[in-house]
Design an enzyme around this catalytic site. Structure first.
Site, PDB file in Angstrom:
ATOM      1  N   GLY A 186       0.748  -1.249   0.000  1.00  0.00           N
ATOM      2  CA  GLY A 186       0.000   0.000   0.000  1.00  0.00           C
ATOM      3  C   GLY A 186       0.772   1.289   0.000  1.00  0.00           C
ATOM      4  O   GLY A 186       0.163   2.355  -0.109  1.00  0.00           O
ATOM      5  N   CYS A 221     -13.472   3.037 -28.715  1.00  0.00           N
ATOM      6  CA  CYS A 221     -14.747   3.667 -29.017  1.00  0.00           C
ATOM      7  C   CYS A 221     -15.481   3.948 -27.725  1.00  0.00           C
ATOM      8  O   CYS A 221     -16.475   3.280 -27.402  1.00  0.00           O
ATOM      9  CB  CYS A 221     -15.586   2.723 -29.851  1.00  0.00           C
ATOM     10  N   GLU A 222     -14.978   4.887 -26.968  1.00  0.00           N
ATOM     11  CA  GLU A 222     -15.556   5.157 -25.660  1.00  0.00           C
ATOM     12  C   GLU A 222     -14.990   6.490 -25.175  1.00  0.00           C
ATOM     13  O   GLU A 222     -13.766   6.637 -25.073  1.00  0.00           O
ATOM     14  CB  GLU A 222     -15.138   4.007 -24.730  1.00  0.00           C
ATOM     15  N   TYR A 254      -9.967   5.188 -11.964  1.00  0.00           N
ATOM     16  CA  TYR A 254      -9.760   5.901 -10.698  1.00  0.00           C
ATOM     17  C   TYR A 254      -9.404   7.372 -10.874  1.00  0.00           C
ATOM     18  O   TYR A 254      -8.995   8.022  -9.907  1.00  0.00           O
ATOM     19  CB  TYR A 254      -8.593   5.290  -9.898  1.00  0.00           C
ATOM     20  N   PRO A 294       4.646  -5.102  -0.777  1.00  0.00           N
ATOM     21  CA  PRO A 294       4.636  -4.001  -1.738  1.00  0.00           C
ATOM     22  C   PRO A 294       4.458  -4.498  -3.168  1.00  0.00           C
ATOM     23  O   PRO A 294       5.079  -5.480  -3.575  1.00  0.00           O
ATOM     24  CB  PRO A 294       6.035  -3.390  -1.565  1.00  0.00           C
TER      25      PRO A 294
END
Ligand code: LLP
Length: 433
Positions: A248, A361-362, A334, A291
């Site tokens: 983290g 395509c977005e 995110y 990690p």
């Protein structure tokens, strides 16, 4: 430096591990991930050195393969003497292919199937990190059938909020991971594990979330876990040999992100564990960390070719590249910020504000919004920095876009760790009827 192996040469081109980025793009094509082996090794050594300084003997970092999983990485991790956090049979198969010493593998996951469990035991996975009561019973049954006594850590939910992105918090009480202390269920989890015939309970695990910058949540988690270990000793006379505090530690993706001092953080966490243990008369457990991001993220750069520059007068500018959410879904998922440089204009001013878009395509297929980069045109090479973690490992074939290769840059040599997918690879499993 966000990515330590970068430079700019006399032609004003970005260099990656001493190589001209344009030459790399030419040689390997784009998009492509370039990973600097030395940075990975240096990150591994920082964790190892700190744990050997501040934690009891036998404490090791386990590299979390979910951040970047391919055989070459497991080889490097093995050479550096780390263990591995593996989270699926696929990751186990990759580690096995690399000749990873599987006794140093820790098998995670909140939904292991019977077949995953059998496969992991037969692959020689050293330790399971058991997530829930159902898994504990299934593992006990299968280990019994296979005639093994399986080493186990229990995943415990300490119930804290580490102030990171909602989707990457894992240690809160209502998380899908682990068994919570607060509800009283964790102590029963330990009781059950101690009663199982084919389970050897070696310790406790928690993981509070990812991309966390402050040391405090880790210290808080460590103290909650040691307090819990105290209750275990009181209740059952059992003490953990291992306390695994998960991964983290945050990584700098942009200049505004703070620096993390790995040594300093580990010193504080280990100090907290040792002092609470001493007060409580517990032996200080081996401390493991897991990690992922902080081992591989800053070793990686992705190179793309610019396909179009669209200036929507009065609105905004788009730079579209030959990759995007298929090789890096992190902005789409995110809103993660990235630093971007036009590799062939690296010494020019970065004063062109734009949105960097992918090829899918977005509309949400973006790599960054409102970033300032050098003014560029079709054919230029764009470098997105710090893409070593959770890019390749989360890549997809959406729109049937082939995945890019991983090129490892070592001192004096370079090699392809994962080949570029071909159109044959894309259709390989298709059957017309
Ligand atoms: N250990 C466990 C049990 C984990 O679940 C994770 C990450 C790690 C270790 C490694 O955490 P790290 O050191 O990499 O922060 N896809 C997201 C990140 C998800 C992290 C999942 N678990 C992202 O791209 O930000």
């Amino acid at each position: 430096m966000i990515v330590p192996c970068l430079g700019i040469n006399d032609n004003g081109h970005l260099t990656i591990a001493g190589r001209d980025a344009l030459a790399l793009a030419e040689k390997y094509g784009t998009p492509a991930y370039f990973i600097d082996e030395e940075t990975i090794r240096a990150n591994c050594r920082a964790y190892k050195a700190a744990l050997s300084k501040y934690a009891p003997e036998g404490s090791i970092p386990l590299y979390a393969g979910k951040a970047l999983c391919c055989a070459a990485i497991y080889r490097i991790i093995a050479e550096e003497g780390l263990g591995a956090d593996v989270v699926s049979a696929g990751e186990i198969a990759t580690a096995v292919l690399a000749g990873f010493p599987m006794e140093r593998a820790y098998f995670h996951g909140n939904a292991k199937t019977d077949s995953d469990i059998r496969y992991a035991i037969s692959a020689g996975v050293g330790t399971f990190v058991v997530d829930n009561f159902d898994e504990l019973s299934a593992l006990d049954r299968i280990a019994g059938e296979l005639g093994v006594r399986q080493r186990v850590l229990l995943r415990i939910t300490p119930g804290i909020d580490p102030h990171t992105h909602r989707k990457i918090i894992t240690g809160s009480v209502d998380s899908k991971f682990g068994v919570a202390i607060e509800t009283g269920q964790a102590i029963n989890f330990v009781r059950e594990a101690l009663e199982k015939k084919s389970i050897e309970l070696c310790g406790l695990h928690c993981h509070i979330g990812s991309q966390i910058f402050e040391p405090d949540p880790f210290i808080e988690a460590a103290s909650i876990m040691v307090e819990f270990a105290k209750s275990c000793k009181k209740e059952f006379g059992w003490e953990p040999e291992i306390l695994n505090l998960g991964g983290g530690f945050g990584v700098r993706y942009i200049e505004d992100h703070p620096h993390i001092n790995i040594d300093e953080n580990i010193k504080k966490v280990c100090g907290t564990v040792a002092s609470i243990c001493e007060e409580a008369g517990l032996r200080v457990p081996k401390i493991f960390l897991e990690p992922g991001r902080s081992i591989v993220a800053n070793a990686g750069v992705t190179l793309y070719t610019v396909c179009s520059v669209k200036e929507i007068t009065g609105y905004k500018n788009y730079v579209a590249v030959d990759g995007g959410m298929t090789d890096n879904p992190r902005y789409a998922l995110y809103s993660s910020p990235y630093t971007i440089i036009v590799a062939n204009r690296a010494s020019e001013p970065a004063d062109f504000e734009c949105t960097v878009a992918g090829r899918c395509c977005e509309s949400g297929d973006l790599l960054a919004e409102g970033v300032k980069i050098q003014k560029c045109e079709r054919g230029d090479i764009l470098a997105v920095l710090c893409t070593g973690a959770y890019n390749y490992s989360m890549a997809s074939n959406y729109n049937r876009v082939p995945r890019p290769p991983i090129v490892m840059l070592a001192q004096g040599s370079e090699y392809i760790a994962v080949e570029r997918e071909s159109y044959d690879d894309i259709v390989r499993l298709d059957r017309v009827r």
